[in-house]
Enzyme design. Structure first.
Site, PDB file in Angstrom:
ATOM      1  N   CYS A   1       0.853  -1.171   0.000  1.00  0.00           N
ATOM      2  CA  CYS A   1       0.000   0.000   0.000  1.00  0.00           C
ATOM      3  C   CYS A   1       0.903   1.239   0.000  1.00  0.00           C
ATOM      4  O   CYS A   1       1.974   1.230   0.588  1.00  0.00           O
ATOM      5  CB  CYS A   1      -0.936   0.093   1.199  1.00  0.00           C
ATOM      6  SG  CYS A   1      -2.074  -1.276   1.322  1.00  0.00           S
TER       7      CYS A   1
ATOM      8  N   ARG B   1       3.769  -0.401  -4.951  1.00  0.00           N
ATOM      9  CA  ARG B   1       3.507  -0.904  -3.596  1.00  0.00           C
ATOM     10  C   ARG B   1       2.186  -1.649  -3.493  1.00  0.00           C
ATOM     11  O   ARG B   1       1.860  -2.213  -2.442  1.00  0.00           O
ATOM     12  CB  ARG B   1       3.499   0.264  -2.596  1.00  0.00           C
ATOM     13  CG  ARG B   1       4.777   1.048  -2.572  1.00  0.00           C
ATOM     14  CD  ARG B   1       4.681   2.171  -1.573  1.00  0.00           C
ATOM     15  NE  ARG B   1       4.628   1.651  -0.225  1.00  0.00           N
ATOM     16  CZ  ARG B   1       5.675   1.393   0.525  1.00  0.00           C
ATOM     17  NH1 ARG B   1       6.875   1.629   0.081  1.00  0.00           N
ATOM     18  NH2 ARG B   1       5.534   0.904   1.737  1.00  0.00           N
TER      19      ARG B   1
ATOM     20  N   TRP C   1      -2.827  -2.772  -1.578  1.00  0.00           N
ATOM     21  CA  TRP C   1      -2.521  -4.201  -1.731  1.00  0.00           C
ATOM     22  C   TRP C   1      -3.334  -4.886  -0.637  1.00  0.00           C
ATOM     23  O   TRP C   1      -3.047  -4.755   0.545  1.00  0.00           O
ATOM     24  CB  TRP C   1      -1.024  -4.459  -1.552  1.00  0.00           C
ATOM     25  CG  TRP C   1      -0.630  -5.868  -1.856  1.00  0.00           C
ATOM     26  CD1 TRP C   1      -0.299  -6.384  -3.073  1.00  0.00           C
ATOM     27  CD2 TRP C   1      -0.522  -6.952  -0.929  1.00  0.00           C
ATOM     28  NE1 TRP C   1       0.008  -7.717  -2.957  1.00  0.00           N
ATOM     29  CE2 TRP C   1      -0.125  -8.095  -1.668  1.00  0.00           C
ATOM     30  CE3 TRP C   1      -0.722  -7.092   0.453  1.00  0.00           C
ATOM     31  CZ2 TRP C   1       0.088  -9.341  -1.072  1.00  0.00           C
ATOM     32  CZ3 TRP C   1      -0.520  -8.333   1.037  1.00  0.00           C
ATOM     33  CH2 TRP C   1      -0.122  -9.432   0.271  1.00  0.00           C
TER      34      TRP C   1
ATOM     35  N   ASN D   1      -1.543   2.378   5.612  1.00  0.00           N
ATOM     36  CA  ASN D   1      -0.696   1.289   5.121  1.00  0.00           C
ATOM     37  C   ASN D   1      -0.239   0.515   6.345  1.00  0.00           C
ATOM     38  O   ASN D   1       0.333   1.083   7.262  1.00  0.00           O
ATOM     39  CB  ASN D   1       0.500   1.889   4.365  1.00  0.00           C
ATOM     40  CG  ASN D   1       1.609   0.872   4.136  1.00  0.00           C
ATOM     41  OD1 ASN D   1       1.370  -0.329   4.133  1.00  0.00           O
ATOM     42  ND2 ASN D   1       2.821   1.358   3.938  1.00  0.00           N
ATOM     43  N   GLY D   2      -0.503  -0.803   6.358  1.00  0.00           N
ATOM     44  CA  GLY D   2      -0.086  -1.629   7.494  1.00  0.00           C
ATOM     45  C   GLY D   2      -1.204  -2.580   7.872  1.00  0.00           C
ATOM     46  O   GLY D   2      -2.172  -2.739   7.133  1.00  0.00           O
TER      47      GLY D   2
ATOM     48  N   GLU E   1      16.380 -18.735  -8.237  1.00  0.00           N
ATOM     49  CA  GLU E   1      16.043 -17.352  -8.593  1.00  0.00           C
ATOM     50  C   GLU E   1      15.401 -17.296  -9.978  1.00  0.00           C
ATOM     51  O   GLU E   1      14.426 -16.561 -10.194  1.00  0.00           O
ATOM     52  CB  GLU E   1      17.309 -16.481  -8.507  1.00  0.00           C
ATOM     53  CG  GLU E   1      17.162 -15.053  -8.973  1.00  0.00           C
ATOM     54  CD  GLU E   1      16.088 -14.255  -8.235  1.00  0.00           C
ATOM     55  OE1 GLU E   1      15.559 -14.723  -7.219  1.00  0.00           O
ATOM     56  OE2 GLU E   1      15.765 -13.160  -8.719  1.00  0.00           O
TER      57      GLU E   1
ATOM     58  N   LYS F   1      11.700 -15.780 -10.772  1.00  0.00           N
ATOM     59  CA  LYS F   1      11.450 -14.722 -11.770  1.00  0.00           C
ATOM     60  C   LYS F   1      10.376 -15.178 -12.745  1.00  0.00           C
ATOM     61  O   LYS F   1       9.441 -14.447 -13.038  1.00  0.00           O
ATOM     62  CB  LYS F   1      12.719 -14.399 -12.587  1.00  0.00           C
ATOM     63  CG  LYS F   1      13.783 -13.591 -11.937  1.00  0.00           C
ATOM     64  CD  LYS F   1      13.434 -12.171 -11.648  1.00  0.00           C
ATOM     65  CE  LYS F   1      12.792 -12.029 -10.302  1.00  0.00           C
ATOM     66  NZ  LYS F   1      13.593 -11.870  -9.153  1.00  0.00           N
TER      67      LYS F   1
ATOM     68  N   GLU G   1       6.758 -15.559 -11.085  1.00  0.00           N
ATOM     69  CA  GLU G   1       6.079 -14.364 -10.568  1.00  0.00           C
ATOM     70  C   GLU G   1       5.574 -13.434 -11.672  1.00  0.00           C
ATOM     71  O   GLU G   1       4.592 -12.731 -11.478  1.00  0.00           O
ATOM     72  CB  GLU G   1       6.945 -13.600  -9.560  1.00  0.00           C
ATOM     73  CG  GLU G   1       8.118 -12.878 -10.137  1.00  0.00           C
ATOM     74  CD  GLU G   1       8.915 -12.129  -9.088  1.00  0.00           C
ATOM     75  OE1 GLU G   1       8.328 -11.569  -8.166  1.00  0.00           O
ATOM     76  OE2 GLU G   1      10.155 -12.098  -9.213  1.00  0.00           O
TER      77      GLU G   1
ATOM     78  N   HIS H   1      14.411 -37.874  -7.020  1.00  0.00           N
ATOM     79  CA  HIS H   1      13.859 -38.366  -5.752  1.00  0.00           C
ATOM     80  C   HIS H   1      12.389 -37.991  -5.601  1.00  0.00           C
ATOM     81  O   HIS H   1      11.892 -37.866  -4.489  1.00  0.00           O
ATOM     82  CB  HIS H   1      14.690 -37.835  -4.581  1.00  0.00           C
ATOM     83  CG  HIS H   1      16.093 -38.361  -4.591  1.00  0.00           C
ATOM     84  ND1 HIS H   1      16.407 -39.669  -4.275  1.00  0.00           N
ATOM     85  CD2 HIS H   1      17.255 -37.774  -4.949  1.00  0.00           C
ATOM     86  CE1 HIS H   1      17.713 -39.855  -4.403  1.00  0.00           C
ATOM     87  NE2 HIS H   1      18.246 -38.710  -4.814  1.00  0.00           N
TER      88      HIS H   1
ATOM     89  N   LYS I   1       5.723  -4.513  -4.466  1.00  0.00           N
ATOM     90  CA  LYS I   1       7.182  -4.436  -4.403  1.00  0.00           C
ATOM     91  C   LYS I   1       7.707  -4.520  -2.978  1.00  0.00           C
ATOM     92  O   LYS I   1       8.684  -5.189  -2.709  1.00  0.00           O
ATOM     93  CB  LYS I   1       7.609  -3.119  -5.044  1.00  0.00           C
ATOM     94  CG  LYS I   1       9.109  -2.914  -5.105  1.00  0.00           C
ATOM     95  CD  LYS I   1       9.701  -3.750  -6.192  1.00  0.00           C
ATOM     96  CE  LYS I   1      11.210  -3.621  -6.279  1.00  0.00           C
ATOM     97  NZ  LYS I   1      11.780  -4.803  -6.942  1.00  0.00           N
TER      98      LYS I   1
HETATM   99  C1  F6R Z   1      11.011 -11.182  -6.326  1.00  0.00           C
HETATM  100  C2  F6R Z   1      11.084 -10.166  -5.299  1.00  0.00           C
HETATM  101  C3  F6R Z   1      10.740 -10.555  -3.916  1.00  0.00           C
HETATM  102  C4  F6R Z   1      11.621  -9.792  -2.905  1.00  0.00           C
HETATM  103  C5  F6R Z   1      11.140 -10.080  -1.473  1.00  0.00           C
HETATM  104  C6  F6R Z   1      12.027  -9.415  -0.455  1.00  0.00           C
HETATM  105  O1  F6R Z   1      11.375 -10.683  -7.571  1.00  0.00           O
HETATM  106  O2  F6R Z   1      11.388  -9.032  -5.561  1.00  0.00           O
HETATM  107  O3  F6R Z   1      10.852 -11.922  -3.727  1.00  0.00           O
HETATM  108  O4  F6R Z   1      12.942 -10.197  -3.068  1.00  0.00           O
HETATM  109  O5  F6R Z   1       9.831  -9.614  -1.341  1.00  0.00           O
HETATM  110  O6  F6R Z   1      12.060  -8.042  -0.650  1.00  0.00           O
HETATM  111  P1  F6R Z   1      13.230  -7.159  -0.072  1.00  0.00           P
HETATM  112  O7  F6R Z   1      14.477  -7.544  -0.787  1.00  0.00           O
HETATM  113  O8  F6R Z   1      12.816  -5.758  -0.364  1.00  0.00           O
HETATM  114  O9  F6R Z   1      13.320  -7.453   1.393  1.00  0.00           O
END
Ligand code: F6R
Length: 600
Positions: free
Chosen positions: A2, A27, A73, A99-100, A477, A481, A484, A500, A595
């Site tokens: 948010c 956000r 969000w 926000n929270g 990773e 990517k 998501e 396994h 984000k």
């Molecule tokens: C994936 C992504 C998330 C963040 C995770 C932690 O692309 O961006 O998995 O890595 O939410 O976020 P931070 O690094 O901001 O603590």
């Protein structure tokens, strides 16, 4: 998660709020709303969906010099008009954005607000109804707000309007990020300085449990006891162009392309006048004093931590454990005698990681935060900070922050090793420079990778990433990517582990992306590829020059074996990008995500 904004001044607030919300859309983007106030009262506009949808319904003819806004969000209640913010009290006097998460909202509802009619399913509405209840009992707005805050358990960044007051936005914060921006004849409120860079670069940081009375010519910060707090503003060192897409179609592509420049910036930022890598002495002393390092992180940052463990153990010879932050707090392992905690977080705001930081600080252990955001919560609350220097990362999928995290972890490992008198058999500055060059080559290979994305990922429902050792971590990773942003179900596995159980999922045509950048396991990972091919898989081998074979789909330039994750992740980021594009997905704002994950 948010985002909130506020404006009070002499200009019409609508456009400033909407522009601010557009910058905060990373956000959360389930729904959005603004409330603006003029001599006719408070006007609320809300829309389910994006800020663009909100723009479409805001009445252009309403002029108002004070307003607040929110992009959501969803946590409590589905994304809908009624659950979107701003929320109003039953009497209509107070209007609030939040926000929270208020953990005790249900209890507060039952104890204090049993006779109030609620409109939404949100925890937020409890706050605004409580302010109204206290005001109704005779308290001035500031006191009513303060009384309310004293009852709240959880996290909040709040901005409140009072229909009977044209002069003030009431603001408060606990655990969720919030800044007040200062202007000439106006002041603003924002979750992130980026949102209001259009009007000011002067900001005041707020601490938890502070209340701010924001007028157009004055900002007064108080603690919950009502004592005034003086705080010097700072200049946000952000360039407006850093937060624009420019000619790129998506932030994600721009940020992928920025990786070589970010790596070079990191090499410079962590170098002394003698051309040697440097890190503050007190940080290195803390690492050397530790008998074990605990890396705490989430998502992509957790994956960076897994690679960081290899760097630190290989070079500095300190044992490292890597933990998912949301698990660590509830399932703490037996700690060593002298632990050092390293928090890795692009945003520096991740609530799960912050919860662990609070716990370990209470236990008296030292903590270092590696973050992209100076002044972020995790940075402020840890003993030490190392910055990523990656510039704002706007796309929800993290790319340049990941490679920046790896670079900084590598530098930390090298400087610690040297300071412990250990020999490092290669010149890290030189090798990172070569890695930056290799990144450039990969960023120039987009056309080939776009074709690969079509070939391997255009029709599939699922995809596996395999690797051994450090390649396994990069595979995790790569899978994150891909899933998501393209919504293809993707999982990363250690090459030897697939048989396994998971190999049962391999069907005719299932794509299996294998990384082969490590000499010691080159033949064994290729053996694992043969196992899946025998069961119908469509293999895509990404190898490193020197280890490549005829059947490989893509060969990355040769870099030092330990640094391959900085390079091998780039084709995986691009594969995810093009797979999402081919599927018409919203690359920068994938569904259900945000984000900065500021709820636990
Ligand atoms: C994936 C992504 C998330 C963040 C995770 C932690 O692309 O961006 O998995 O890595 O939410 O976020 P931070 O690094 O901001 O603590």
């Amino acid at each position: 998660m948010c985002g909130i904004v506020g404006y009070i001044g002499n200009n019409d607030s609508k456009e400033i709020l909407l522009k601010g919300l557009e910058k905060l859309e990373y956000r959360g983007y389930d729904s959005a709303g603004i409330a603006v106030k003029n001599e006719n009262g408070i006007h609320v506009f809300k829309a389910k969906g994006r800020i663009a949808d909100l723009r479409g319904i805001v009445n252009e003819n309403v002029m108002a010099e004070i307003g607040i806004g929110h992009t959501r969000w969803a946590t409590h209640g589905v994304p809908s008009m009624v659950n979107s913010h701003p929320h109003q009290s039953e009497s209509g006097r107070f209007t609030l954005v939040h926000n929270g998460v208020i953990e005790n909202y249900d209890l507060l509802k039952r104890e204090y607000l049993a006779d109030v009619r609620f409109e939404s399913e949100t925890d937020t509405e409890v706050i605004v109804q409580l302010v109204d209840k206290f005001a109704h009992e005779g308290f001035e707005t500031l006191e009513a707000f303060r009384n309310t805050l004293k009852l709240l358990h959880g996290s909040y960044a709040l901005a409140l309007l009072d229909a009977e007051d044209n002069e003030t936005i009431y603001v408060a914060k606990n655990k969720s990020p919030l800044l007040v921006g200062l202007g000439d004849g106006f002041n603003v409120v924002a979750s992130d300085a980026m949102a209001m860079l259009q009007v000011t670069n002067q900001y005041v940081e707020l601490m938890d449990k502070e209340i701010v009375i924001v007028a157009k010519d004055e900002v007064t910060i108080q603690n919950l006891a009502g004592e005034t707090i003086n705080r010097t503003p700072y200049t946000a060192e952000l360039d407006a162009s850093d937060i624009e897409k420019g000619t790129y179609p998506h932030y994600m592509l721009k940020e992928i392309d920025e990786q070589p420049a970010v790596l070079r910036k990191i090499i410079q930022a962590y170098q002394n006048d003698q051309g040697q890598l440097k890190i503050e002495e007190e940080i290195i002393s803390a690492v050397k004093a530790a008998d074990r390092i605990y890396i705490i992180a989430a998502g992509t940052s957790y994956h960076a931590g897994l690679v960081g463990k290899q760097f630190i153990e290989n070079l500095a010879k300190v044992p490292v454990e890597v933990h998912i932050s949301s698990e660590f707090g509830y399932n703490m392992p037996l700690l060593s005698e002298r632990p050092l905690f390293i928090f890795i977080s692009q945003s520096g705001e991740t609530a799960d990681s912050r919860a662990v930081l609070v716990q370990v600080k209470e236990m008296g252990y030292p903590a270092l935060t590696i973050t992209n955001v100076p002044g972020s919560t995790l940075s402020r609350e840890a003993d030490y900070t190392l910055l990523l220097h990656a510039g704002p990362e706007i796309a929800v999928a993290s790319t340049k922050a990941y490679t920046a995290q790896l670079a900084v972890l590598g530098i930390l490992a090298e400087v610690t090793a040297k300071s412990r008198g250990l020999e490092v058999s290669f010149d890290l500055i030189h090798e990172l420079g070569l890695a930056a060059n290799a990144m450039e080559v990969l960023c120039d290979s987009k056309e080939i990778i776009e074709v690969m994305a079509r070939e391997f990922l255009s029709v599939t429902r699922n995809c596996f990433f395999i690797g051994r050792g450090i390649d396994f971590y990069v595979g995790l990773e790569g899978a994150l990517k891909l899933k998501e942003i393209s919504y293809i179900q993707a999982e990363g596995f250690a090459g030897g582990e697939l048989k396994h159980g998971t190999i049962a999922l391999i069907e005719e045509g299932t794509p299996v992306i294998a990384l082969a950048t490590q000499e010691s396991v080159n033949l064994s990972i290729r053996g694992n590829v043969k196992e899946v091919v025998a069961r119908g898989a469509n293999p895509c081998i990404i190898s490193m020059n020197g280890l490549n074979m005829d059947e490989d789909s893509f060969v990355i330039p040769e870099v030092h074996e330990l640094l391959t994750p900085l390079i091998s992740v780039i084709p995986l980021q691009l594969l995810a990008y093009y797979a999402a594009l081919h599927r018409d997905c919203d690359v920068d704002k994938p569904r259900n995500l945000a984000k900065s994950v500021t709820v636990e």
